[in-house]
Design an enzyme around this catalytic site. Structure first.
Site, PDB file in Angstrom:
ATOM      1  N   HIS A  87      -2.596   2.389  -5.742  1.00 56.69           N
ATOM      2  CA  HIS A  87      -3.470   1.247  -5.445  1.00 56.69           C
ATOM      3  C   HIS A  87      -3.714   0.422  -6.706  1.00 56.69           C
ATOM      4  CE1 HIS A  87      -5.720  -0.531  -2.178  1.00 56.69           C
ATOM      5  NE2 HIS A  87      -6.691  -0.826  -3.018  1.00 56.69           N
ATOM      6  N   LYS A 119      -1.853  -2.479   8.072  1.00 56.34           N
ATOM      7  CA  LYS A 119      -2.961  -1.980   8.879  1.00 56.34           C
ATOM      8  C   LYS A 119      -2.900  -2.596  10.275  1.00 56.34           C
ATOM      9  CE  LYS A 119      -6.183  -0.996   5.113  1.00 56.34           C
ATOM     10  NZ  LYS A 119      -7.521  -1.266   4.535  1.00 56.34           N
ATOM     11  N   HIS A 146      -3.595  -9.152   3.632  1.00 58.20           N
ATOM     12  CA  HIS A 146      -5.017  -9.185   3.970  1.00 58.20           C
ATOM     13  C   HIS A 146      -5.255 -10.116   5.153  1.00 58.20           C
ATOM     14  CE1 HIS A 146      -6.371  -7.905  -0.336  1.00 58.20           C
ATOM     15  NE2 HIS A 146      -6.130  -6.871   0.442  1.00 58.20           N
ATOM     16  N   TYR A 178     -10.527  -8.734  -4.133  1.00 56.70           N
ATOM     17  CA  TYR A 178      -9.517  -7.805  -4.608  1.00 56.70           C
ATOM     18  C   TYR A 178      -8.847  -8.265  -5.894  1.00 56.70           C
ATOM     19  CZ  TYR A 178      -5.786  -4.369  -4.104  1.00 56.70           C
ATOM     20  OH  TYR A 178      -4.942  -3.309  -4.291  1.00 56.70           O
ATOM     21  N   ARG A 234       0.844  -1.186   0.000  1.00 58.88           N
ATOM     22  CA  ARG A 234       0.000   0.000   0.000  1.00 58.88           C
ATOM     23  C   ARG A 234       0.884   1.242   0.000  1.00 58.88           C
ATOM     24  NH1 ARG A 234      -1.956  -3.558   4.010  1.00 58.88           N
ATOM     25  NH2 ARG A 234      -4.057  -4.376   3.594  1.00 58.88           N
ATOM     26  N   ARG A 283      -0.859  -1.820  -7.028  1.00 62.38           N
ATOM     27  CA  ARG A 283      -1.028  -2.921  -6.063  1.00 62.38           C
ATOM     28  C   ARG A 283      -1.936  -3.993  -6.644  1.00 62.38           C
ATOM     29  NH1 ARG A 283      -1.348  -4.371  -0.538  1.00 62.38           N
ATOM     30  NH2 ARG A 283      -3.408  -4.856   0.271  1.00 62.38           N
TER      31      ARG A 283
END
Length: 299
Positions: free
Chosen positions: A245, A174, A271, A280, A150, A248
């Site tokens: 993105h 994250k 993820h 995705y 990211r 990505r």
């Protein structure tokens, strides 16, 4: 309400480790719910019930908010509700009674492999002259495409997050979840050239250990990376207008089409849920057709 919102903001940042962008978005979403609750005469958290939440979402829907926006705002309020209930601010976890809204996700555009090659070859040619900005741009684009990180993860990289011996990046995603992401020889060469010849020309003391720095010498920001990706892609004929993105997603798609299984792509992207990876990524029609022709007895 204001005090609860301030405490919730600290909870997201300090306890859950959410990014500044996520904290700002969630706090903003919960604040709009609180404003709506106040209009209904509910001036403290204990007055928020399922009727308030449904009325709030309905008002957003009538104002034309997209389904994805409604889903995100409902998720923010569910997070707030669970937290407030644990602290005794709410008698019940009212957010848990709110039905989950599934955002309709359209598959984004991706680069074709030949477009990615054109992009990277062009910036590599510029970097060959030793211009520090071109060296940096080349290293950034190679890293984004090679690893699928990211943009927030990219700008947070430090020099010691790079293991050039094993060609692995240590990435904090994250929730500050750490993962190791491999990269290939082209990215290794671009990174080495940037660190040895480009970074010393641009880095100021304010950069600290930042791997990538901006033209003013400090750690490069997400906006600058988005700007350079859009600008570089505009020079590729017929390529879609993508940001970081998009690179990505392109990386994940090309790895999947190259034969990697979905679990490997999940690890690459960081993820938490395989379901997110399934949404995705997508399988190209060509790959699906080839698999069918190889596997079906009457293909």
């Amino acid at each position: 309400m204001a005090a609860a919102l301030e405490d919730f903001s600290r909870h997201l940042a300090s306890e859950l480790g959410r990014s500044e962008h996520t904290v700002r978005a969630y706090v903003g979403d919960v604040q709009t719910m609180m404003v709506h609750a106040a209009r209904m005469g509910r001036t403290e958290p204990r007055g928020v019930d399922i009727a308030v939440l449904r009325s709030w979402l309905a008002s957003l829907h009538t104002r034309g908010r997209a389904r994805a926006t409604l889903a995100r705002r409902a998720s923010a309020v569910r997070t707030f509700s669970a937290w407030a209930y644990r602290l005794g601010m709410l008698d019940t976890d009212v957010g848990a009674q709110l039905a989950s809204l599934k955002a309709q996700r359209d598959l984004p555009d991706v680069l074709q492999p030949e477009d990615a090659r054109t992009l990277l070859d062009a910036v590599a040619d510029e970097a060959a002259d030793g211009d520090p900005v071109a060296l940096r741009d080349h290293a950034i684009l190679e890293t984004l495409y090679a690893t699928g990180v990211r943009v927030g993860e990219l700008v947070g990289l430090d020099l010691d997050h790079l293991d050039s011996g094993r060609r692995v990046l240590r990435v904090f995603g994250k929730g500050r979840r750490e993962r190791s992401v491999p990269y290939g020889i082209p990215a290794e060469r671009a990174l080495q050239a940037w660190i040895e010849r480009g970074r010393p020309e641009l880095a100021a003391p304010a950069a600290g250990q930042a791997l990538f720095v901006g033209v003013r010498g400090g750690r490069i920001g997400q906006r600058a990376v988005r700007t350079l990706v859009h600008a570089r892609l505009r020079a590729v004929p017929d390529a879609p207008d993508l940001g970081p993105h998009g690179l990505r997603h392109s990386a994940a798609t090309h790895v999947l089409e190259g034969g990697a299984d979905l679990r490997a792509v999940q690890e690459l992207l960081g993820h938490a849920s395989l379901g997110t990876t399934q949404i995705y990524t997508h399988v190209s029609v060509d790959r699906l057709r080839k698999a069918y022709q190889q596997a079906h007895p009457r293909a």
